[in-house]
Motif scaffolding. Structure first.
Motif, PDB file in Angstrom:
ATOM      1  N   ASP A   1       3.609   8.515  -0.262  1.00  0.00           N
ATOM      2  CA  ASP A   1       1.680   8.412  -1.073  1.00  0.00           C
ATOM      3  C   ASP A   1       0.858   7.969  -1.721  1.00  0.00           C
ATOM      4  OD1 ASP A   1       3.079   9.440  -2.563  1.00  0.00           O
ATOM      5  OD2 ASP A   1       1.938  11.203  -3.275  1.00  0.00           O
ATOM      6  N   LEU A   2       1.200   6.761  -1.932  1.00  0.00           N
ATOM      7  CA  LEU A   2       0.437   5.778  -2.659  1.00  0.00           C
ATOM      8  C   LEU A   2      -0.695   4.734  -2.044  1.00  0.00           C
ATOM      9  CD1 LEU A   2       2.307   4.435  -5.795  1.00  0.00           C
ATOM     10  CD2 LEU A   2       0.677   6.207  -6.034  1.00  0.00           C
ATOM     11  N   PRO A   3      -1.786   4.537  -2.359  1.00  0.00           N
ATOM     12  CA  PRO A   3      -2.452   3.960  -1.331  1.00  0.00           C
ATOM     13  C   PRO A   3      -2.057   2.306  -1.773  1.00  0.00           C
ATOM     14  CG  PRO A   3      -3.481   4.491  -3.105  1.00  0.00           C
ATOM     15  CD  PRO A   3      -2.236   5.542  -2.939  1.00  0.00           C
ATOM     16  N   ARG A   4      -1.513   1.666  -0.905  1.00  0.00           N
ATOM     17  CA  ARG A   4      -2.020  -0.038  -0.502  1.00  0.00           C
ATOM     18  C   ARG A   4      -3.238  -1.144  -0.777  1.00  0.00           C
ATOM     19  NH1 ARG A   4       3.211  -2.178  -0.775  1.00  0.00           N
ATOM     20  NH2 ARG A   4       5.232  -0.805  -0.159  1.00  0.00           N
ATOM     21  N   ARG A   5      -3.335  -1.500  -1.547  1.00  0.00           N
ATOM     22  CA  ARG A   5      -4.291  -2.894  -1.380  1.00  0.00           C
ATOM     23  C   ARG A   5      -3.755  -4.139  -0.663  1.00  0.00           C
ATOM     24  NH1 ARG A   5      -6.462  -5.144  -7.512  1.00  0.00           N
ATOM     25  NH2 ARG A   5      -7.702  -6.668  -5.683  1.00  0.00           N
ATOM     26  N   PHE A   6      -3.021  -4.534  -1.116  1.00  0.00           N
ATOM     27  CA  PHE A   6      -2.613  -5.024   0.466  1.00  0.00           C
ATOM     28  C   PHE A   6      -0.715  -5.360   0.685  1.00  0.00           C
ATOM     29  CE2 PHE A   6      -1.550  -6.821  -3.861  1.00  0.00           C
ATOM     30  CZ  PHE A   6      -0.596  -7.447  -4.149  1.00  0.00           C
ATOM     31  N   THR A   7       0.080  -5.874   1.285  1.00  0.00           N
ATOM     32  CA  THR A   7       1.078  -5.903   1.365  1.00  0.00           C
ATOM     33  C   THR A   7       2.079  -7.502   0.989  1.00  0.00           C
ATOM     34  OG1 THR A   7       1.005  -4.276   3.216  1.00  0.00           O
ATOM     35  CG2 THR A   7       3.179  -5.342   2.741  1.00  0.00           C
ATOM     36  N   ALA A   8       2.676  -7.366   0.519  1.00  0.00           N
ATOM     37  CA  ALA A   8       3.508  -8.859  -0.367  1.00  0.00           C
ATOM     38  C   ALA A   8       3.559  -9.165   0.554  1.00  0.00           C
ATOM     39  CB  ALA A   8       4.555  -8.545  -1.700  1.00  0.00           C
TER      40      ALA A   8
ATOM     41  N   GLY B   1       0.196 -12.261  -0.557  1.00  0.00           N
ATOM     42  CA  GLY B   1       0.076 -11.170  -0.096  1.00  0.00           C
ATOM     43  C   GLY B   1       0.017 -11.689   1.747  1.00  0.00           C
ATOM     44  N   THR B   2       0.196 -10.816   2.744  1.00  0.00           N
ATOM     45  CA  THR B   2       0.113 -11.582   3.995  1.00  0.00           C
ATOM     46  C   THR B   2      -1.051 -11.511   4.421  1.00  0.00           C
ATOM     47  OG1 THR B   2       0.177  -8.928   4.288  1.00  0.00           O
ATOM     48  CG2 THR B   2       1.993  -9.527   4.749  1.00  0.00           C
ATOM     49  N   GLY B   3      -2.159 -10.915   4.008  1.00  0.00           N
ATOM     50  CA  GLY B   3      -3.787 -11.131   4.510  1.00  0.00           C
ATOM     51  C   GLY B   3      -4.415 -11.653   3.138  1.00  0.00           C
ATOM     52  N   GLU B   4      -5.590 -11.692   2.405  1.00  0.00           N
ATOM     53  CA  GLU B   4      -6.902 -12.237   1.821  1.00  0.00           C
ATOM     54  C   GLU B   4      -6.403 -10.595   0.569  1.00  0.00           C
ATOM     55  OE1 GLU B   4     -11.212 -13.314   0.337  1.00  0.00           O
ATOM     56  OE2 GLU B   4     -10.815 -13.304   2.474  1.00  0.00           O
ATOM     57  N   ILE B   5      -6.178 -11.029   0.027  1.00  0.00           N
ATOM     58  CA  ILE B   5      -6.791  -9.615  -1.090  1.00  0.00           C
ATOM     59  C   ILE B   5      -7.525  -8.987  -1.552  1.00  0.00           C
ATOM     60  CG2 ILE B   5      -5.708  -8.354  -3.798  1.00  0.00           C
ATOM     61  CD1 ILE B   5      -3.276 -10.396  -3.098  1.00  0.00           C
TER      62      ILE B   5
ATOM     63  N   GLY C   1       1.190  -3.992  -4.561  1.00  0.00           N
ATOM     64  CA  GLY C   1       0.778  -3.982  -3.244  1.00  0.00           C
ATOM     65  C   GLY C   1      -0.134  -1.980  -3.548  1.00  0.00           C
ATOM     66  N   GLN C   2       0.829  -1.510  -4.390  1.00  0.00           N
ATOM     67  CA  GLN C   2       0.425  -0.678  -4.283  1.00  0.00           C
ATOM     68  C   GLN C   2      -0.658  -0.127  -5.457  1.00  0.00           C
ATOM     69  OE1 GLN C   2       4.788   1.494  -5.393  1.00  0.00           O
ATOM     70  NE2 GLN C   2       4.723   2.145  -2.938  1.00  0.00           N
ATOM     71  N   VAL C   3      -1.352   1.071  -5.126  1.00  0.00           N
ATOM     72  CA  VAL C   3      -2.044   0.519  -6.553  1.00  0.00           C
ATOM     73  C   VAL C   3      -1.571   3.070  -7.371  1.00  0.00           C
ATOM     74  CG1 VAL C   3      -4.768   2.376  -7.134  1.00  0.00           C
ATOM     75  CG2 VAL C   3      -4.234   0.772  -5.192  1.00  0.00           C
ATOM     76  N   ILE C   4      -1.506   2.668  -8.555  1.00  0.00           N
ATOM     77  CA  ILE C   4      -0.629   3.355  -8.887  1.00  0.00           C
ATOM     78  C   ILE C   4      -1.686   4.392  -9.637  1.00  0.00           C
ATOM     79  CG2 ILE C   4       1.909   2.377  -8.950  1.00  0.00           C
ATOM     80  CD1 ILE C   4       1.509   1.895 -11.711  1.00  0.00           C
ATOM     81  N   PRO C   5      -1.905   5.410 -10.025  1.00  0.00           N
ATOM     82  CA  PRO C   5      -1.942   6.435 -11.819  1.00  0.00           C
ATOM     83  C   PRO C   5      -1.567   6.049 -13.057  1.00  0.00           C
ATOM     84  CG  PRO C   5      -1.196   8.058  -9.780  1.00  0.00           C
ATOM     85  CD  PRO C   5      -0.248   6.723  -9.820  1.00  0.00           C
ATOM     86  N   GLU C   6      -2.788   6.287 -13.385  1.00  0.00           N
ATOM     87  CA  GLU C   6      -2.556   6.285 -14.710  1.00  0.00           C
ATOM     88  C   GLU C   6      -1.549   7.049 -15.217  1.00  0.00           C
ATOM     89  OE1 GLU C   6      -4.463   6.612 -19.448  1.00  0.00           O
ATOM     90  OE2 GLU C   6      -5.530   6.773 -17.996  1.00  0.00           O
ATOM     91  N   GLY C   7      -0.318   6.246 -16.151  1.00  0.00           N
ATOM     92  CA  GLY C   7       1.150   7.248 -16.403  1.00  0.00           C
ATOM     93  C   GLY C   7       1.577   6.817 -15.952  1.00  0.00           C
ATOM     94  N   ALA C   8       2.195   6.127 -14.502  1.00  0.00           N
ATOM     95  CA  ALA C   8       2.896   6.094 -13.575  1.00  0.00           C
ATOM     96  C   ALA C   8       3.838   5.435 -14.040  1.00  0.00           C
ATOM     97  CB  ALA C   8       2.236   5.936 -12.024  1.00  0.00           C
ATOM     98  N   PRO C   9       4.970   6.113 -13.407  1.00  0.00           N
ATOM     99  CA  PRO C   9       5.952   4.472 -14.317  1.00  0.00           C
ATOM    100  C   PRO C   9       6.267   3.082 -13.800  1.00  0.00           C
ATOM    101  CG  PRO C   9       7.342   6.388 -12.825  1.00  0.00           C
ATOM    102  CD  PRO C   9       5.300   6.807 -13.024  1.00  0.00           C
ATOM    103  N   VAL C  10       7.029   2.421 -14.637  1.00  0.00           N
ATOM    104  CA  VAL C  10       6.481   0.808 -13.843  1.00  0.00           C
ATOM    105  C   VAL C  10       8.054   0.432 -14.663  1.00  0.00           C
ATOM    106  CG1 VAL C  10       4.039   0.760 -13.469  1.00  0.00           C
ATOM    107  CG2 VAL C  10       5.372   0.140 -15.529  1.00  0.00           C
TER     108      VAL C  10
END
Length: 377
Positions: free
Chosen positions: A186-193, A219-223, A316-325
């Motif tokens: 369910d995470l939004p994406r800014r780009f696909t690596a 990225g596959t296209g312009e980020i 490419g994923q946009v994650i919220p604050e506190g998300a585990p990385v």
């Protein structure tokens, strides 16, 4: 709601345990924190956002285990100090007990007799009346010390099971968190690596700066640009992991090497989270830095985290604050090592290191300008 309340309560207990002067009280507070984390783990199964619930549960376990380590070590040191004090006062204690025993067992008529007659008996009675309160005070203090020793020994005896449950609980929570992250869609994406472009970039760069400068090529296209901004929170961001500051930016380490970022000492398997909403620009092995996560919280600002054993999420994923990385490496210590006081105050339980570099407009800046001065420990 109940899960959030339990976890919030656990961190309140953490503060109480840290401020608690009584070692036994601190250890009991920490045990309650671990019990609350166990309840939170059970309830995370039904949480709507399992990743968030499990992340908070892992943090609650880490806080509880850290407080338990501190409380039990304080209890052990306190018990040792009391035992040494009592041993050093064996003669005094024996005399005190002898006096009390004589007063208690002597027949009343005998106590009233005095070689110099009634006047001497009166004087002796007055002296005894003055001495008795002091004897009582010393007796009560001795009784309190002995009772505290018994309490501390019993607490340490019972601690192994509590620690074992806590260590098993946090291990289970980490495993469930890894699975929940892998299942998340369910995470939004800014780009696909693009894996080919990423591999080419890694092979063609020899420095972190060179790789960071080429991130726009993976990225596959312009980020596209991002509208996210955390400029108003500069200097107030939480550190991404519980730990202690080992080296500041520009400070040389034991080998005489200075770096542009900071190094935090953490406990093994500590959870690393995003300090702000951000885009994952890269995650994986890089150069000689081990596993790296590069986060972009706003345009032209990068947070570089290196030294992790496991990394979560996808570029490419946009994650919220506190998300585990990711998770730090190392092996969870045995209970005996946790309870040992031999390394107290030396930081030997924080065997892992996380390197954090912040880059603005392509240049490194001191991370202290972005993060809070205090740390969670």
């Amino acid at each position: 709601m109940r899960l959030a309340a339990l976890i919030s309560g656990a961190f309140l207990w953490a503060s109480a345990a840290g401020a608690q002067e009584d070692p036994a009280g601190a250890a009991r507070a920490a045990a309650q924190m671990l019990e609350q984390a166990s309840v939170a783990l059970d309830e995370a199964e039904s949480a709507r956002d399992r990743v968030k619930a499990l992340t908070e549960t892992v943090k609650a376990y880490e806080a509880g285990l850290g407080a338990m380590r501190k409380g039990l070590r304080q209890a052990s040191l306190r018990e040792r100090a009391l035992t040494q004090q009592l041993s050093a006062r064996e003669g005094e204690v024996a005399r005190l007990l002898g006096v009390l025993q004589t007063i208690e067992t002597s027949p009343p008529p005998l106590l009233m007799l005095h070689p110099s007659g009634p006047m001497g008996a009166a004087r002796s009675a007055m002296m005894l009346a003055e001495v008795t309160p002091a004897l009582n005070t010393r007796t009560q203090a001795l009784a309190r010390d002995l009772e505290e020793v018994r309490t501390l020994r019993q607490l340490q005896h019972n601690a192994a099971e509590t620690l074992q449950d806590g260590l098993a609980g946090v291990q289970q929570a980490r495993a469930e968190l890894s699975k929940a992250i892998a299942d998340r869609t369910d995470l939004p994406r800014r780009f696909t690596a693009d894996p080919v472009r990423t591999a080419i970039l890694i092979d063609s760069t020899e420095t972190l700066a060179g790789f960071a400068d080429g991130l726009s090529l993976i990225g596959t296209g312009e980020i596209g640009d991002t509208a996210m901004s955390i400029a108003s929170r500069k200097g107030q961001l939480p550190w991404p992991v519980q730990g202690v500051l080992l080296h500041r930016a520009g400070q040389a380490d034991a080998a005489g090497i200075s770096r542009e970022g900071v190094i935090l000492a953490t406990r093994p398997r500590a959870l690393v989270t995003s300090p702000a909403p951000a885009t994952i620009r890269y995650r994986g092995p890089l150069l000689d830095l081990g596993n790296v996560v590069i986060l972009e919280p706003q345009q032209d600002v990068l947070f570089v985290l290196s030294g992790l054993a496991e990394v979560f999420g996808e570029a490419g994923q946009v994650i919220p604050e506190g998300a585990p990385v990711g998770l730090m490496g190392g092996q969870t210590p045995e209970i005996g090592a946790i309870l040992s006081t031999s390394g107290e105050g030396t930081g030997t339980d924080r065997s892992e290191t996380l390197y954090i570099e912040v880059r603005e407009g392509g240049s490194p800046v001191d991370p202290a300008t972005w993060f809070r001065t205090e740390m969670d420990g």
